[in-house]
Design a protein around this motif. Structure first.
Motif, PDB file in Angstrom:
ATOM      1  N   GLN A   1       0.816  -1.208   0.000  1.00 27.65           N
ATOM      2  CA  GLN A   1       0.000   0.000   0.000  1.00 27.65           C
ATOM      3  C   GLN A   1       0.852   1.262   0.000  1.00 27.65           C
ATOM      4  N   ARG A   2       2.107   1.143   0.421  1.00 24.52           N
ATOM      5  CA  ARG A   2       2.985   2.316   0.529  1.00 24.52           C
ATOM      6  C   ARG A   2       4.232   2.206  -0.331  1.00 24.52           C
ATOM      7  N   HIS A   3       4.603   0.984  -0.679  1.00 25.75           N
ATOM      8  CA  HIS A   3       5.845   0.760  -1.425  1.00 25.75           C
ATOM      9  C   HIS A   3       5.554   0.255  -2.835  1.00 25.75           C
ATOM     10  N   GLU A   4       6.418   0.633  -3.725  1.00 26.71           N
ATOM     11  CA  GLU A   4       6.368   0.132  -5.099  1.00 26.71           C
ATOM     12  C   GLU A   4       7.674  -0.622  -5.363  1.00 26.71           C
ATOM     13  N   ALA A   5       7.551  -1.940  -5.519  1.00 29.03           N
ATOM     14  CA  ALA A   5       8.757  -2.759  -5.717  1.00 29.03           C
ATOM     15  C   ALA A   5       9.180  -2.680  -7.178  1.00 29.03           C
TER      16      ALA A   5
ATOM     17  N   THR B   1      11.145  -7.580   2.738  1.00 29.23           N
ATOM     18  CA  THR B   1      11.783  -6.470   3.445  1.00 29.23           C
ATOM     19  C   THR B   1      12.421  -5.523   2.431  1.00 29.23           C
ATOM     20  N   VAL B   2      12.393  -4.233   2.760  1.00 30.29           N
ATOM     21  CA  VAL B   2      13.003  -3.218   1.895  1.00 30.29           C
ATOM     22  C   VAL B   2      14.516  -3.335   1.997  1.00 30.29           C
ATOM     23  N   ALA B   3      15.147  -3.592   0.844  1.00 29.43           N
ATOM     24  CA  ALA B   3      16.608  -3.701   0.808  1.00 29.43           C
ATOM     25  C   ALA B   3      17.261  -2.378   0.426  1.00 29.43           C
ATOM     26  N   ASP B   4      16.582  -1.581  -0.396  1.00 27.40           N
ATOM     27  CA  ASP B   4      17.144  -0.291  -0.807  1.00 27.40           C
ATOM     28  C   ASP B   4      16.001   0.623  -1.237  1.00 27.40           C
TER      29      ASP B   4
ATOM     30  N   GLY C   1       9.232   7.960  -0.604  1.00 22.51           N
ATOM     31  CA  GLY C   1       7.786   8.195  -0.668  1.00 22.51           C
ATOM     32  C   GLY C   1       7.392   9.344   0.247  1.00 22.51           C
ATOM     33  N   TYR C   2       6.229   9.931  -0.010  1.00 22.79           N
ATOM     34  CA  TYR C   2       5.793  11.096   0.774  1.00 22.79           C
ATOM     35  C   TYR C   2       4.309  10.973   1.109  1.00 22.79           C
ATOM     36  N   LEU C   3       4.019  11.369   2.342  1.00 23.83           N
ATOM     37  CA  LEU C   3       2.645  11.489   2.832  1.00 23.83           C
ATOM     38  C   LEU C   3       2.342  12.961   3.080  1.00 23.83           C
ATOM     39  N   LEU C   4       1.162  13.386   2.694  1.00 21.06           N
ATOM     40  CA  LEU C   4       0.690  14.733   3.013  1.00 21.06           C
ATOM     41  C   LEU C   4      -0.477  14.579   3.973  1.00 21.06           C
ATOM     42  N   GLY C   5      -0.173  14.746   5.258  1.00 23.85           N
ATOM     43  CA  GLY C   5      -1.166  14.441   6.274  1.00 23.85           C
ATOM     44  C   GLY C   5      -1.401  12.946   6.308  1.00 23.85           C
TER      45      GLY C   5
ATOM     46  N   LYS D   1       9.614   3.963  -4.066  1.00 26.25           N
ATOM     47  CA  LYS D   1      10.134   2.942  -4.989  1.00 26.25           C
ATOM     48  C   LYS D   1      11.315   2.268  -4.303  1.00 26.25           C
ATOM     49  N   VAL D   2      11.203   0.943  -4.154  1.00 23.93           N
ATOM     50  CA  VAL D   2      12.190   0.213  -3.339  1.00 23.93           C
ATOM     51  C   VAL D   2      12.602  -1.085  -4.019  1.00 23.93           C
ATOM     52  N   VAL D   3      13.733  -1.589  -3.540  1.00 22.08           N
ATOM     53  CA  VAL D   3      14.198  -2.927  -3.875  1.00 22.08           C
ATOM     54  C   VAL D   3      13.828  -3.837  -2.717  1.00 22.08           C
ATOM     55  N   VAL D   4      13.247  -5.010  -3.008  1.00 19.79           N
ATOM     56  CA  VAL D   4      12.705  -5.860  -1.976  1.00 19.79           C
ATOM     57  C   VAL D   4      13.472  -7.172  -1.906  1.00 19.79           C
TER      58      VAL D   4
END
Length: 223
Positions: A179-183, A196-199, A204-208, A216-219
């Motif tokens: 829901q928050r990460h894009e692999a 798990t997030v490797a890199d 990412g950013y939340l506004l409120g 965008k992460v490496v998993v």
């Protein structure tokens, strides 16, 4: 032996009460019966019910009957007064309904105002996201170390957008959340039991409470 001188033409009167004292004439049986009936009243027998509906024994207390009837009438009048003559209850219900509707309207207005505020800020901050990405890359290369003017400007810019409610997220080692990460890449590893997030390639950013951009992460996935 009968008296020969007795006048058989005259009526034999044995009841003196049948003689009218004024005229001296014999009263007729119907008139006598009516007169006698008018002056005589039969007494009620013991245990019988009189004309007022009272059973044998002592008559009921009249004040009790009147009080009971008065209370019943009073209840009816009060009910009619509350329903017809006194509209305060209906007015109070209308006031409560209007107050509740106004409270709900105010809540919806405030919620919509907050949504519009976040949307306007998000539109303005979205333009700055590429600049923030450049600052992240510069920091990884060591360009923001020390008290250089570039480092000072970067710190001020980050502090300004944080005051607007912008919150960065995405760190190495945290659990992967679709829901928050894009692999963008996955690699198998025996070191992890869950994804798990490797890199972090892009923060990412939340506004409120609104997700402005996924990280965008490496998993790392369990082998």
């Amino acid at each position: 032996m009968a008296d020969e001188n007795q006048n058989h033409d005259e009526p034999i009167i044995r009841d003196k009460r049948r003689i009218d004292p004024e005229t001296g004439q014999v009263r007729k049986p119907d008139a006598d019966a009516g007169a006698e009936g008018a002056g005589e009243q039969s007494a009620p027998e013991a245990g019988s019910t009189d004309a007022a509906g009272t059973a044998e024994g002592a008559a009921p207390d009249v004040s009790d009957v009147l009080d009971e009837e008065a209370l019943t009438v009073d209840d009816i009048l009060n009910a009619a007064q509350a329903e017809v003559d006194d509209p305060s209850a209906e007015h109070l219900a209308d006031l409560k309904r209007v107050t509740a509707e106004y409270a709900n309207y105010r809540k919806r207005t405030e919620a919509n105002r907050e949504v519009e505020r976040e949307r306007a800020i998000g539109a303005a901050v979205a333009v700055l996201l590429p600049v923030l990405d450049d600052l992240d890359r510069a920091e990884k290369h060591g360009d923001l170390e020390g008290d250089t003017p570039f480092a000072t400007i970067a710190a001020k810019l980050r502090a300004s957008v944080e005051k607007l409610g912008l919150t960065p997220f995405g760190e190495v080692g945290e659990a992967f959340d679709p829901q928050r990460h894009e692999a963008i890449f996955q690699q198998h590893s025996d070191e992890v039991e869950v994804d798990t997030v490797a890199d972090v390639v892009e923060t990412g950013y939340l506004l409120g409470s609104t997700l402005l951009r996924a990280a965008k992460v490496v998993v790392k996935t369990p082998a």
